[in-house]
Design a protein around this motif. Structure first.
Motif, PDB file in Angstrom:
ATOM      1  N   PHE B  56       0.808  -1.224   0.000  1.00 37.28           N
ATOM      2  CA  PHE B  56       0.000   0.000   0.000  1.00 37.28           C
ATOM      3  C   PHE B  56       0.842   1.275   0.000  1.00 37.28           C
ATOM      4  O   PHE B  56       0.298   2.377   0.054  1.00 37.28           O
ATOM      5  N   CYS B  57       2.187   1.128  -0.017  1.00 35.75           N
ATOM      6  CA  CYS B  57       3.046   2.283  -0.287  1.00 35.75           C
ATOM      7  C   CYS B  57       3.279   2.278  -1.797  1.00 35.75           C
ATOM      8  O   CYS B  57       4.141   1.549  -2.293  1.00 35.75           O
ATOM      9  N   LEU B  58       2.491   3.039  -2.532  1.00 38.48           N
ATOM     10  CA  LEU B  58       2.524   2.952  -3.993  1.00 38.48           C
ATOM     11  C   LEU B  58       3.733   3.696  -4.550  1.00 38.48           C
ATOM     12  O   LEU B  58       3.902   4.884  -4.294  1.00 38.48           O
ATOM     13  N   ASP B  59       4.571   2.991  -5.323  1.00 35.77           N
ATOM     14  CA  ASP B  59       5.613   3.723  -6.044  1.00 35.77           C
ATOM     15  C   ASP B  59       4.982   4.334  -7.299  1.00 35.77           C
ATOM     16  O   ASP B  59       3.812   4.112  -7.593  1.00 35.77           O
ATOM     17  N   ASN B  60       5.778   5.098  -8.044  1.00 30.35           N
ATOM     18  CA  ASN B  60       5.218   5.838  -9.183  1.00 30.35           C
ATOM     19  C   ASN B  60       4.508   4.943 -10.188  1.00 30.35           C
ATOM     20  O   ASN B  60       3.430   5.262 -10.667  1.00 30.35           O
ATOM     21  N   GLU B  61       5.132   3.810 -10.453  1.00 29.10           N
ATOM     22  CA  GLU B  61       4.590   2.914 -11.467  1.00 29.10           C
ATOM     23  C   GLU B  61       3.235   2.350 -11.021  1.00 29.10           C
ATOM     24  O   GLU B  61       2.245   2.395 -11.747  1.00 29.10           O
ATOM     25  N   LEU B  62       3.234   1.843  -9.788  1.00 29.91           N
ATOM     26  CA  LEU B  62       1.995   1.292  -9.224  1.00 29.91           C
ATOM     27  C   LEU B  62       0.919   2.369  -9.137  1.00 29.91           C
ATOM     28  O   LEU B  62      -0.248   2.129  -9.422  1.00 29.91           O
ATOM     29  N   TYR B  63       1.368   3.543  -8.706  1.00 34.18           N
ATOM     30  CA  TYR B  63       0.430   4.650  -8.559  1.00 34.18           C
ATOM     31  C   TYR B  63      -0.280   4.923  -9.880  1.00 34.18           C
ATOM     32  O   TYR B  63      -1.496   5.050  -9.941  1.00 34.18           O
ATOM     33  N   LYS B  64       0.521   4.975 -10.953  1.00 32.79           N
ATOM     34  CA  LYS B  64      -0.064   5.263 -12.272  1.00 32.79           C
ATOM     35  C   LYS B  64      -1.011   4.160 -12.705  1.00 32.79           C
ATOM     36  O   LYS B  64      -2.034   4.405 -13.319  1.00 32.79           O
ATOM     37  N   LYS B  65      -0.630   2.940 -12.383  1.00 31.40           N
ATOM     38  CA  LYS B  65      -1.402   1.786 -12.843  1.00 31.40           C
ATOM     39  C   LYS B  65      -2.693   1.599 -12.032  1.00 31.40           C
ATOM     40  O   LYS B  65      -3.741   1.278 -12.581  1.00 31.40           O
ATOM     41  N   GLU B  66      -2.589   1.797 -10.715  1.00 33.40           N
ATOM     42  CA  GLU B  66      -3.680   1.380  -9.829  1.00 33.40           C
ATOM     43  C   GLU B  66      -4.585   2.510  -9.358  1.00 33.40           C
ATOM     44  O   GLU B  66      -5.786   2.322  -9.212  1.00 33.40           O
ATOM     45  N   SER B  67      -3.995   3.646  -9.046  1.00 36.47           N
ATOM     46  CA  SER B  67      -4.745   4.655  -8.300  1.00 36.47           C
ATOM     47  C   SER B  67      -5.932   5.207  -9.090  1.00 36.47           C
ATOM     48  O   SER B  67      -5.816   5.548 -10.266  1.00 36.47           O
ATOM     49  N   LEU B  68      -7.071   5.278  -8.414  1.00 35.14           N
ATOM     50  CA  LEU B  68      -8.239   5.931  -8.994  1.00 35.14           C
ATOM     51  C   LEU B  68      -8.104   7.405  -8.631  1.00 35.14           C
ATOM     52  O   LEU B  68      -8.642   7.876  -7.627  1.00 35.14           O
ATOM     53  N   SER B  69      -7.339   8.131  -9.472  1.00 31.70           N
ATOM     54  CA  SER B  69      -6.852   9.442  -9.037  1.00 31.70           C
ATOM     55  C   SER B  69      -7.960  10.471  -8.864  1.00 31.70           C
ATOM     56  O   SER B  69      -7.808  11.412  -8.102  1.00 31.70           O
ATOM     57  N   GLU B  70      -9.093  10.289  -9.535  1.00 32.25           N
ATOM     58  CA  GLU B  70     -10.160  11.284  -9.342  1.00 32.25           C
ATOM     59  C   GLU B  70     -10.752  11.226  -7.932  1.00 32.25           C
ATOM     60  O   GLU B  70     -11.457  12.139  -7.516  1.00 32.25           O
ATOM     61  N   PHE B  71     -10.460  10.137  -7.204  1.00 31.98           N
ATOM     62  CA  PHE B  71     -10.978  10.017  -5.836  1.00 31.98           C
ATOM     63  C   PHE B  71      -9.904  10.311  -4.787  1.00 31.98           C
ATOM     64  O   PHE B  71     -10.147  10.228  -3.600  1.00 31.98           O
TER      65      PHE B  71
END
Lengths: 342, 342
Positions: B56-71
């Protein structure tokens, strides 16, 4: 001081049944089982007490005072639980003892009986029970069921076993318990209503149909004897949840013949042995479901045992939704349990 | 290999809803969450993983792939659970997806959604959340409830939190979860049916009546704000079970105004702080109950939060009977919790 509704007392209190005003379900508030709220501070899983001062190693004095000797066998004592969730009915079967508390909530005294069925030998865990101990356990339970069946106040009896701290055992010394309650427990109500409506719809006992289906399909079968089928349950609430169901339809546990209960005892030794061999002495519970004492013949209900290893932990979704997420398929569990015997 | 009914597969499987043929209750069989049956051997309470390689500590790559950024907010990410109990509906809202398995059991795919709502800061437990984190948590949840409300397949959303291994948390990094299911969960069905029949009988919302009663009696009140009452529940299933109920009647969580959810966030910081101060960082869960997404206005149902500290262990009677023996009276619990604040 404990507050129980409108009554305030400093000493041992009656346990109290309280009805959830939203769902109608009952809980037992039995505060005498815990001492103070501060006992819950930094509460770890309880460590069962070992060794000396064991409350279930009865010395002569205790034995004379507590033991229900007519129910004793070579290997087993029966004593009343010192911290009962259900106590003897002081009103002696008054027709209705419900009470509306403060004009709002429904409550009643939590009455009936609460036995401890003690294996005499202190240093024995469930995985080491000899066949004759298993047999005796069910024979003693049958006699206690018959005893409570004659109590006009008791509506339901349930034999249970807690093995290991993670399964709620607070005392190491091996013991089963029998709770005899003045209500039909919530889960039993659900099973009764469900099996009644299945019967109305299909004209058959759901447990008999389930047996036939499992026996034919065999995906979930763990063990089979002349009179019993053992299988993992299709809609399991726990990994390795295992049911032991008699093949012949019968609603009441205490009506079973001694020979059948001996077969059950021998079978349970093997099934618990399988769980031990494959899961290495897991914490576990088992409990017995049958038809309420107040019901005579019941075409729709079928007594059985359920065994639930405690190898997983419920989270907020399970508690909040009541919908259990089981992370192991019952088919895979059965296959795994078929591997090794004790 | 996992067997799921008549299908055999070696790779990631759909989680499956299965109906208990006796009681009608649903369970989710989600075997991909566990690897092998042998993972349960000698299972201790799970130890939440600490430190490096935190999923659950998202690195940049994971962040881009997984995060529902609008929320996303300053302090919170939302990602889909990698081991979902409810997966996106592949049939896109086909009208009926029930299936009778082998001509006997009822099953259906377990669809909907399963979010992880992650507090960005790894080394923070629920007892250390700042007010703005609490506020954000409920604001993010509101947006996810609204999102799932538009999904024609989803019947119910539930926000939950697991704090500590004993409460089912398997990952140390602080996170809530939101399960959006294609069924109404068992416990919610019971609350709906119960509150509907209370309404039919009394013409009032049972939660509103309960609020008025607790507010007047004050035996179980722990905390009160302008818009909320916090009290221990009369028929508690857990020692210190604490409910947070909005004073104004409303059925749906996601319709609440931002200002009310901010007040809730601030209040939750204080209530969880009280549990921390008096019980020393107990394992606990909380979960949110509201009216199903498919229901419009509901005079009978009232959204609320329930907090359940995990300081006791259910035994065979609780699991077998469904009737919980609570060893601490809710009145005593409330009195104890009123003592100290964080």
């Amino acid at each position: 001081m404990f507050y129980l509704g409108d009554e305030i007392a400093t000493i041992k209190l009656m346990p109290q049944l309280r009805q959830n005003i939203i769902t109608g379900e009952w809980v037992v508030i039995a505060p005498e089982r815990a001492k103070r709220p501060s006992d819950f501070v930094s509460a770890e899983s309880p460590k069962p007490s070992l060794g000396e001062n064991c409350p279930f190693c009865l010395d002569n004095e205790l034995y004379k005072k507590e033991s229900l000797s007519e129910f004793e066998t070579k290997d087993i004592y029966v004593i009343p639980n010192s911290f009962p969730a259900f106590v003897e009915d002081p009103q002696n079967c008054s027709p209705r003892s419900f009470k509306v508390e403060d004009g709002f909530y429904t409550t009643r005294p939590s009455t009936g009986g609460h036995d401890v069925i003690i294996i005499k030998k202190h240093n024995l865990q469930i995985f080491g029970f000899a066949e004759h101990i298993w047999e005796d356990l069910f024979l003693v339970a049958k006699r206690r069921y018959s005893y409570y069946r004659k109590d006009c106040n008791v509506r339901y009896s349930m034999l249970i076993y807690n093995q290991g701290a993670r399964a709620g055992a607070s005392i190491y010394h091996p013991h089963a318990q029998l709770m005899a309650s003045n209500i039909i427990p919530n889960q039993i109500s659900k099973e009764i209503h469900g099996s009644q409506s299945y019967f109305e719809e299909n004209g058959t006992c759901v447990f008999c149909d389930l047996l036939a289906h499992e026996k034919k399909q065999r995906l979930r079968v763990v063990e089979e004897t002349e009179s019993f089928l053992v299988f993992t349950f299709y809609a399991a609430r726990f990994p390795f949840e295992t049911w032991v169901v008699p093949k012949r339809h019968s609603a009441h546990f205490e009506q079973q013949q001694v020979s059948l209960l001996r077969e059950l005892g021998q079978l349970m030794k093997r099934v618990i042995g399988k769980l031990d061999a494959n899961l290495k002495s897991p914490a576990l519970n088992f409990y017995l479901h049958d038809s309420p004492a107040t019901v005579g013949k019941a075409d729709y209900f079928h007594w059985h045992l359920e065994i639930v290893p405690r190898v997983s932990t419920y989270g907020g979704y399970e508690l909040g939704s009541g919908t259990i997420i089981d992370v192991l398929s019952p088919e895979e569990a059965a296959k795994y349990l078929r591997q090794k015997s004790a």
